[in-house]
Scaffold this motif. Structure first.
Motif, PDB file in Angstrom:
ATOM      1  N   GLY A 158      -0.152  -1.650   4.546  1.00 33.92           N
ATOM      2  CA  GLY A 158       0.646  -2.558   5.364  1.00 33.92           C
ATOM      3  C   GLY A 158       1.650  -3.356   4.546  1.00 33.92           C
ATOM      4  O   GLY A 158       2.753  -3.635   5.006  1.00 33.92           O
ATOM      5  N   ARG A 159       1.268  -3.722   3.330  1.00 35.89           N
ATOM      6  CA  ARG A 159       2.143  -4.511   2.471  1.00 35.89           C
ATOM      7  C   ARG A 159       3.283  -3.699   1.873  1.00 35.89           C
ATOM      8  O   ARG A 159       4.389  -4.189   1.711  1.00 35.89           O
ATOM      9  CB  ARG A 159       1.339  -5.098   1.306  1.00 35.89           C
ATOM     10  N   TYR A 160       3.008  -2.441   1.495  1.00 38.58           N
ATOM     11  CA  TYR A 160       3.974  -1.686   0.707  1.00 38.58           C
ATOM     12  C   TYR A 160       4.637  -0.514   1.416  1.00 38.58           C
ATOM     13  O   TYR A 160       5.688  -0.055   0.977  1.00 38.58           O
ATOM     14  CB  TYR A 160       3.312  -1.172  -0.576  1.00 38.58           C
ATOM     15  N   ALA A 161       4.069   0.004   2.493  1.00 35.13           N
ATOM     16  CA  ALA A 161       4.617   1.209   3.123  1.00 35.13           C
ATOM     17  C   ALA A 161       6.057   1.020   3.574  1.00 35.13           C
ATOM     18  O   ALA A 161       6.901   1.885   3.349  1.00 35.13           O
ATOM     19  CB  ALA A 161       3.741   1.633   4.308  1.00 35.13           C
ATOM     20  N   LYS A 162       6.357  -0.107   4.192  1.00 33.28           N
ATOM     21  CA  LYS A 162       7.720  -0.351   4.682  1.00 33.28           C
ATOM     22  C   LYS A 162       8.719  -0.472   3.537  1.00 33.28           C
ATOM     23  O   LYS A 162       9.883  -0.132   3.689  1.00 33.28           O
ATOM     24  CB  LYS A 162       7.749  -1.619   5.528  1.00 33.28           C
TER      25      LYS A 162
END
Length: 122
Positions: A44-48
């Protein structure tokens, strides 16, 4: 020995913790992998921030994504382990990953560049 609510004798408390194995359990946890982060949190923190290429390369496997992030953060394979739903880290292994706040833009850029280099080597 006086018995009263909220009154503790520190030596007796420590003795009870030792006898019940709590002190040993805490020591083992600290020597092993005390930091445990759910895959969903890292994803959730890094995928975007990582872009579609990275997400596509890892597919739908959150463990693969988390391992790629750990590698991009230059975490030694001795300092992390993948569980069924969590990434386990040794003490101080990856401060950016274990920090509860959102990643900084510079860290995100560095991870994206590192990950791109890893993809080109594969």
């Amino acid at each position: 020995m006086e018995q009263a609510a909220k009154s503790f004798t520190p030596t007796m408390v420590l003795d009870q913790l030792r006898c019940s194995g709590v002190v040993e359990a805490v020591r083992v946890m600290q020597e092993a992998f005390p930091t445990r982060i759910p895959f969903e949190d890292i994803h959730g923190r890094y995928a975007k921030l990582m872009g579609e290429e990275v997400v596509r390369e890892c597919g739908d496997d959150p463990a693969a994504f988390c391992e790629a992030i750990a590698i991009a953060c230059e975490v030694s394979n001795r300092d992390y382990a993948l569980g069924l739903t969590r990434l386990f880290l040794k003490v101080g292994a990856a401060p950016p990953l274990s920090h509860p706040l959102a990643p900084s833009r510079s860290l995100s850029l560095a991870l994206a560049l590192s990950f791109s280099c890893l993809l080109s080597l594969a």
